[in-house]
Design a protein around this motif. Structure first.
Motif, PDB file in Angstrom:
ATOM      1  N   GLY A  15       0.816  -1.209   0.000  1.00  0.00           N
ATOM      2  CA  GLY A  15       0.000   0.000   0.000  1.00  0.00           C
ATOM      3  C   GLY A  15       0.849   1.257   0.000  1.00  0.00           C
ATOM      4  O   GLY A  15       0.555   2.232  -0.706  1.00  0.00           O
ATOM      5  N   LEU A  16       1.936   1.255   0.780  1.00  0.00           N
ATOM      6  CA  LEU A  16       2.830   2.407   0.801  1.00  0.00           C
ATOM      7  C   LEU A  16       3.530   2.587  -0.543  1.00  0.00           C
ATOM      8  O   LEU A  16       3.709   3.719  -1.010  1.00  0.00           O
ATOM      9  CB  LEU A  16       3.860   2.249   1.925  1.00  0.00           C
ATOM     10  CG  LEU A  16       3.320   2.374   3.355  1.00  0.00           C
ATOM     11  CD1 LEU A  16       4.425   2.080   4.358  1.00  0.00           C
ATOM     12  CD2 LEU A  16       2.750   3.767   3.609  1.00  0.00           C
TER      13      LEU A  16
ATOM     14  N   THR B  66       4.222   5.635  -5.394  1.00  0.00           N
ATOM     15  CA  THR B  66       4.296   5.596  -6.858  1.00  0.00           C
ATOM     16  C   THR B  66       3.317   6.579  -7.490  1.00  0.00           C
ATOM     17  O   THR B  66       3.628   7.225  -8.496  1.00  0.00           O
ATOM     18  CB  THR B  66       4.004   4.179  -7.362  1.00  0.00           C
ATOM     19  OG1 THR B  66       4.922   3.261  -6.745  1.00  0.00           O
ATOM     20  CG2 THR B  66       4.156   4.095  -8.865  1.00  0.00           C
ATOM     21  N   ILE B  67       2.141   6.711  -6.895  1.00  0.00           N
ATOM     22  CA  ILE B  67       1.137   7.626  -7.448  1.00  0.00           C
ATOM     23  C   ILE B  67       1.377   9.060  -6.988  1.00  0.00           C
ATOM     24  O   ILE B  67       1.212  10.012  -7.750  1.00  0.00           O
ATOM     25  CB  ILE B  67      -0.275   7.165  -7.038  1.00  0.00           C
ATOM     26  CG1 ILE B  67      -0.568   5.786  -7.641  1.00  0.00           C
ATOM     27  CG2 ILE B  67      -1.331   8.164  -7.491  1.00  0.00           C
ATOM     28  CD1 ILE B  67      -1.875   5.184  -7.179  1.00  0.00           C
ATOM     29  N   GLY B  68       1.785   9.227  -5.724  1.00  0.00           N
ATOM     30  CA  GLY B  68       1.866  10.563  -5.163  1.00  0.00           C
ATOM     31  C   GLY B  68       3.121  11.334  -5.486  1.00  0.00           C
ATOM     32  O   GLY B  68       3.059  12.548  -5.712  1.00  0.00           O
ATOM     33  N   LEU B  69       4.268  10.678  -5.527  1.00  0.00           N
ATOM     34  CA  LEU B  69       5.529  11.401  -5.719  1.00  0.00           C
ATOM     35  C   LEU B  69       5.603  12.148  -7.049  1.00  0.00           C
ATOM     36  O   LEU B  69       6.081  13.288  -7.078  1.00  0.00           O
ATOM     37  CB  LEU B  69       6.710  10.429  -5.593  1.00  0.00           C
ATOM     38  CG  LEU B  69       7.058   9.987  -4.163  1.00  0.00           C
ATOM     39  CD1 LEU B  69       8.230   9.017  -4.178  1.00  0.00           C
ATOM     40  CD2 LEU B  69       7.385  11.185  -3.279  1.00  0.00           C
TER      41      LEU B  69
END
Length: 286
Positions: free
Chosen positions: A186-187, A192-195
């Motif tokens: 999950g992290l 991967t999506i947020g950075l």
């Protein structure tokens, strides 16, 4: 296959993968030993060394315990494996690779043939046989996924089937391990999506505004002088379609357009001057 004889496909594939990894580890140790030999000696006998390592693995696994090391780790074993089948399994798993490596090496076998035509002809035969064996293994993988046993074609030839040695033993599941894995994945997905959505330059500018002493205001110039060694103030590369927005520094057209799409006004990362989109001009026209 009946439910009492069911063996998970993933366990069978994992057993084969573990056997390959064990072979690679021992092969790496053998290379560490042979690296002290005279140059070229170990390379010349590489196929023989590979067969010797496979023989040692076979001798202490299938020959004595009727299971490979990978199967032992997963509580699997072969059904109806006798000494003759164990020997054939070793031969069929090792000899084709040995012959392929020896025949492909033209200097060892094909150099003895009298003409270049014969060398290329026999090498073509060897390549065709090698390709056929790879294709056969590839096709058999689909049959394995359908039938659920005998993950390798050599097991089909010898009539060997996998069965679990602890079929009636309840399987323990580590929920704490599963929780950690779910949290970790999950992290990873969050990062991967947020950075990629975080503008690091904006974060750096906000950090500088909070903690770094502010510089004295620089007088806004009214023209752009493009020098031969000028670099983009954002990407630090040679500016493409150089643009100027009021401070003494030059930007790429694409960099400046992207920056003003996120915020207007924008502070120059070098001199901290406020730049406005309405002041953008081309350096080529000034």
């Amino acid at each position: 296959m009946s439910d009492s004889q069911f063996v998970s496909r993933i366990n069978q594939l994992d057993a084969v993968q573990l056997d390959n990894e064990i072979y690679k580890v021992l092969r790496g140790q053998a290379e560490e030993v042979t690296k002290y030999f005279a140059p070229g000696k170990a390379v010349k006998w590489k196929p023989e060394i590979d067969v010797l390592v496979k023989y040692l693995i076979w001798n202490y696994s299938l020959k004595k315990n009727s299971t490979t090391f990978g199967q032992q780790l997963l509580n699997l074993s072969y059904k109806n494996l006798d000494r003759r089948k164990a020997l054939l399994l070793f031969v069929l798993s090792s000899v084709p690779n040995y012959l392929r490596e020896r025949f492909i090496n033209e200097n060892f076998i094909f150099s003895r043939l009298p003409t270049a035509y014969q060398r290329s002809r026999y090498k073509g035969y060897v390549d065709q046989v090698d390709n056929f064996l790879h294709l056969l293994n590839f096709i058999w993988s689909f049959f394995f996924l359908y039938y659920g046993n005998q993950s390798r074609f050599v097991e089909k030839i010898l009539g060997l089937r996998n069965y679990s040695s602890d079929m009636n033993r309840p399987r323990s599941i580590g929920y704490s391990y599963m929780t950690r894995e779910l949290l970790w994945h999950g992290l990873i997905e969050l990062f991967t999506i947020g950075l990629p959505m975080i503008d690091l330059k904006v974060v750096q500018r906000l950090w500088n505004d909070m903690w770094v002493p502010k510089k004295k205001e620089i007088t806004i110039v009214t023209s752009c002088k493009l020098e031969s060694n000028a670099l983009c103030a954002y990407c630090n590369q040679l500016p493409i379609f150089p643009r100027w927005a009021g401070c003494p520094h030059v930007f790429c057209y694409y960099c400046l357009e992207a920056l003003f799409l996120t915020m207007d006004p924008y502070r120059c990362p070098l001199c901290n001057n406020q730049l406005y989109y309405k002041n953008v001009k081309s350096c080529l026209n000034t």
